[in-house]
Motif scaffolding. Structure first.
Motif, PDB file in Angstrom:
ATOM      1  N   ASP A  30       0.719  -1.200  -0.053  1.00  0.00           N
ATOM      2  CA  ASP A  30       0.007  -0.149   0.028  1.00  0.00           C
ATOM      3  C   ASP A  30       0.804   1.259  -0.140  1.00  0.00           C
ATOM      4  O   ASP A  30       2.016   1.330  -0.461  1.00  0.00           O
ATOM      5  N   TRP A  31       0.427   2.165   0.588  1.00  0.00           N
ATOM      6  CA  TRP A  31       1.165   3.875   0.532  1.00  0.00           C
ATOM      7  C   TRP A  31       2.457   3.621   1.382  1.00  0.00           C
ATOM      8  O   TRP A  31       2.265   2.942   2.314  1.00  0.00           O
ATOM      9  N   HIS A  32       3.418   4.087   0.862  1.00  0.00           N
ATOM     10  CA  HIS A  32       4.664   4.129   1.327  1.00  0.00           C
ATOM     11  C   HIS A  32       5.192   2.648   1.775  1.00  0.00           C
ATOM     12  O   HIS A  32       6.193   2.421   2.672  1.00  0.00           O
ATOM     13  N   SER A  33       4.958   1.707   0.695  1.00  0.00           N
ATOM     14  CA  SER A  33       5.313   0.377   1.086  1.00  0.00           C
ATOM     15  C   SER A  33       6.873   0.085   0.957  1.00  0.00           C
ATOM     16  O   SER A  33       7.467  -0.827   1.527  1.00  0.00           O
ATOM     17  N   THR A 149       0.773   1.222  10.614  1.00  0.00           N
ATOM     18  CA  THR A 149       1.838   0.958   9.449  1.00  0.00           C
ATOM     19  C   THR A 149       3.226   0.293  10.164  1.00  0.00           C
ATOM     20  O   THR A 149       3.096   0.298  11.344  1.00  0.00           O
ATOM     21  N   HIS A 326       8.037  13.370   1.967  1.00  0.00           N
ATOM     22  CA  HIS A 326       7.213  12.302   2.587  1.00  0.00           C
ATOM     23  C   HIS A 326       6.228  12.569   3.721  1.00  0.00           C
ATOM     24  O   HIS A 326       6.629  13.290   4.531  1.00  0.00           O
ATOM     25  N   THR A 380      -7.382   6.059   0.218  1.00  0.00           N
ATOM     26  CA  THR A 380      -6.816   5.492  -1.032  1.00  0.00           C
ATOM     27  C   THR A 380      -5.225   5.123  -0.404  1.00  0.00           C
ATOM     28  O   THR A 380      -4.689   4.233  -1.312  1.00  0.00           O
ATOM     29  N   PHE A 381      -4.808   5.441   0.681  1.00  0.00           N
ATOM     30  CA  PHE A 381      -3.683   4.964   1.332  1.00  0.00           C
ATOM     31  C   PHE A 381      -3.623   3.468   1.284  1.00  0.00           C
ATOM     32  O   PHE A 381      -2.389   2.611   1.454  1.00  0.00           O
ATOM     33  N   ASN A 385      -2.334  -0.858  -5.579  1.00  0.00           N
ATOM     34  CA  ASN A 385      -2.512  -0.600  -7.006  1.00  0.00           C
ATOM     35  C   ASN A 385      -1.755  -1.384  -7.939  1.00  0.00           C
ATOM     36  O   ASN A 385      -2.042  -1.388  -9.391  1.00  0.00           O
TER      37      ASN A 385
END
Length: 471
Positions: A30-33, A149, A326, A380-381, A385
């Motif tokens: 996901d985000w910042h994976s 996270t 970031h 959306t985070f 995708n």
């Protein structure tokens, strides 16, 4: 502190913790994976190579992060306290995955932070402000997402806040009891700085709390010296240790002011408009936040919260480029933002300036719209995708030897490499050099003939699997 207040804030912490279980079993895609993958790989490699927190290793063997080839995969940034706790948990309950254990540590730390903020603000500004400060920290969509996270930042925030809360709430103690609290607070500060040195900005109120306790006396200076020694010495020793592994030390100078962005229009826009105004506060949270900032300073509060505010602003200014680059860097701001939101929302319910009907309605609208508009972006985070990197990673993990060294070409992003459960390189190019360094397999999510590198390798080496999603 009344028992009812403790029960209230523990309840808020439980609610906040439950919210953070949303998609807890998601793959790290996901985000910042990329940052989460690098952090998680350290824990996973404790299991692979043995538990050695003085020599943490991750999956990236490339020269991307440090400028030097890193054949052992050293990860010499923050001390891996966060990963070590998750590793110990996994030894107790090995049926729970590494990723879930790491998220559980973050969730516990984030939920506990909400309770600590509530207790502190209640002592300084009353139960109503404490309730809202804790509630906001527990349910803000930005706080919920980053509070589950795989990052060291929420754990660092917890340790820093715990250090300050202990000093503040126990300031009335005398003699030996106070010095026990003093040492505990200093140890928590040391662990916070080891987890991530940016904790220094949250520890800014420490000298002020000593001043409130001792005024200008010899105990003030003795306390400051002893606290500094206990809290900073472990970090200094860690930094001295890691210079032996230069290939594992990521380049960090750019975080300060790359592109001379500090105090430029883009700096103000990204940090105060896009991040704080939109992402964290969902626009409507700016109203109670602004109110909290302009309200008079309470006698019990003193300069404690103002110093935290100054520390947050200093953090944004010092690490100007890192904060712009970031959005997870703003995790450090959450306690301060929550405190001033708490004061602002408490004003809506307790002021004598506006009618109760107007205040209550405006407060409710601000609260609900703040959550709604922040969530609209934050949802959306959680999205994955590029699910094909997870699919390809599972296929590679099932097919390749455990000691394989993999080139997982993904433009330098280590997320794909992490999914293969192997060490290697997150980017192609110079394939012959990588083979000389031990590369055994190449994995790609660009399997078509249009990818020149894939086409060239497929013509020379054996293709194990190739479909329309990966090769």
């Amino acid at each position: 502190m009344k028992k009812s207040a403790i029960v209230l804030f523990l309840s808020i912490a439980v609610i906040g913790g439950m919210a953070r279980f949303y998609k807890i079993t998601n793959p790290i895609a996901d985000w910042h994976s990329w940052r989460q993958s690098d952090t998680a790989a350290v824990e996973r490699n404790f299991e692979r190579f043995g538990f050695d927190p003085l020599r943490p290793r991750y999956d990236d063997l490339s020269n991307i992060q440090s400028g030097r080839d890193n054949p052992m995969g050293w990860r010499m940034v923050e001390f891996p306290l966060y990963q070590s706790i998750a590793y110990m948990g996994r030894q107790i309950v090995p049926t729970v995955s590494s990723e879930v254990w790491l998220r559980l540590v973050t969730i516990a730390a984030s939920a506990a932070t909400a309770a600590l903020i509530g207790l502190l603000v209640t002592q300084a500004g009353g139960m109503l402000a404490g309730f809202f400060a804790a509630t906001v920290f527990a349910v803000l969509p930005y706080s919920v997402y980053y509070g589950r996270t795989i990052l060291p930042d929420p754990f660092m925030v917890f340790l820093s806040i715990a250090s300050i809360v202990i000093l503040s709430l126990c300031a009335h103690l005398q003699g030996k009891k106070y010095w026990i609290v003093f040492v505990l607070s200093a140890i928590l500060a040391a662990l916070a700085l080891l987890t991530k040195p940016t904790a220094i900005f949250l520890l800014l109120p420490v000298p002020y709390l000593f001043y409130r306790k001792f005024s200008f006396s010899k105990y003030l200076f003795i306390g400051l010296f002893a606290y500094s020694l206990i809290s900073v010495l472990p970090l200094w020793l860690w930094r001295q240790w890691i210079v032996q592994f230069p290939e594992g030390i990521a380049v960090f100078g750019w975080l300060l002011n790359a592109g001379n962005i500090r105090f430029k229009g883009a700096w103000f826009n990204w940090l105060f408009a896009e991040r704080i105004g939109k992402l964290i506060l969902g626009y409507w949270g700016l109203i109670p936040f602004g109110l909290g900032l302009v309200l008079p300073i309470g006698k019990k509060e003193g300069w404690l919260f103002r110093l935290w505010l100054l520390g947050s602003l200093a953090y944004l200014a010092v690490l100007a480029a890192g904060n712009v680059q970031h959005d997870y860097y703003q995790i450090l701001l959450l306690p301060v933002i929550s405190i001033y939101l708490g004061k602002g929302f408490a004003f809506f319910l307790s002021n004598n300036v506006f009618s109760k009907a107007v205040s209550y309605q405006l407060g409710a609208v601000c609260f609900l719209f703040m959550l709604a508009f922040s969530w609209y972006t934050m949802r959306t985070f959680y999205w994955i995708n590029r699910p094909e990197i997870v699919e390809a990673g599972k296929a590679a993990d099932a097919l390749l030897p455990k000691d394989a060294k993999v080139i997982a070409s993904y433009n330098g992003d280590t997320t794909f490499l992490y999914q293969t459960n192997r060490q290697g390189w997150p980017i192609g190019f110079e394939i012959d050099k990588k083979i000389q360094m031990g590369a055994t397999h190449y994995v790609t999510v660009s399997p078509t003939d249009a990818d020149g590198e894939t086409r060239a390798l497929a013509s020379e080496y054996t293709v194990l699997v190739r479909n329309d999603r990966f090769a």
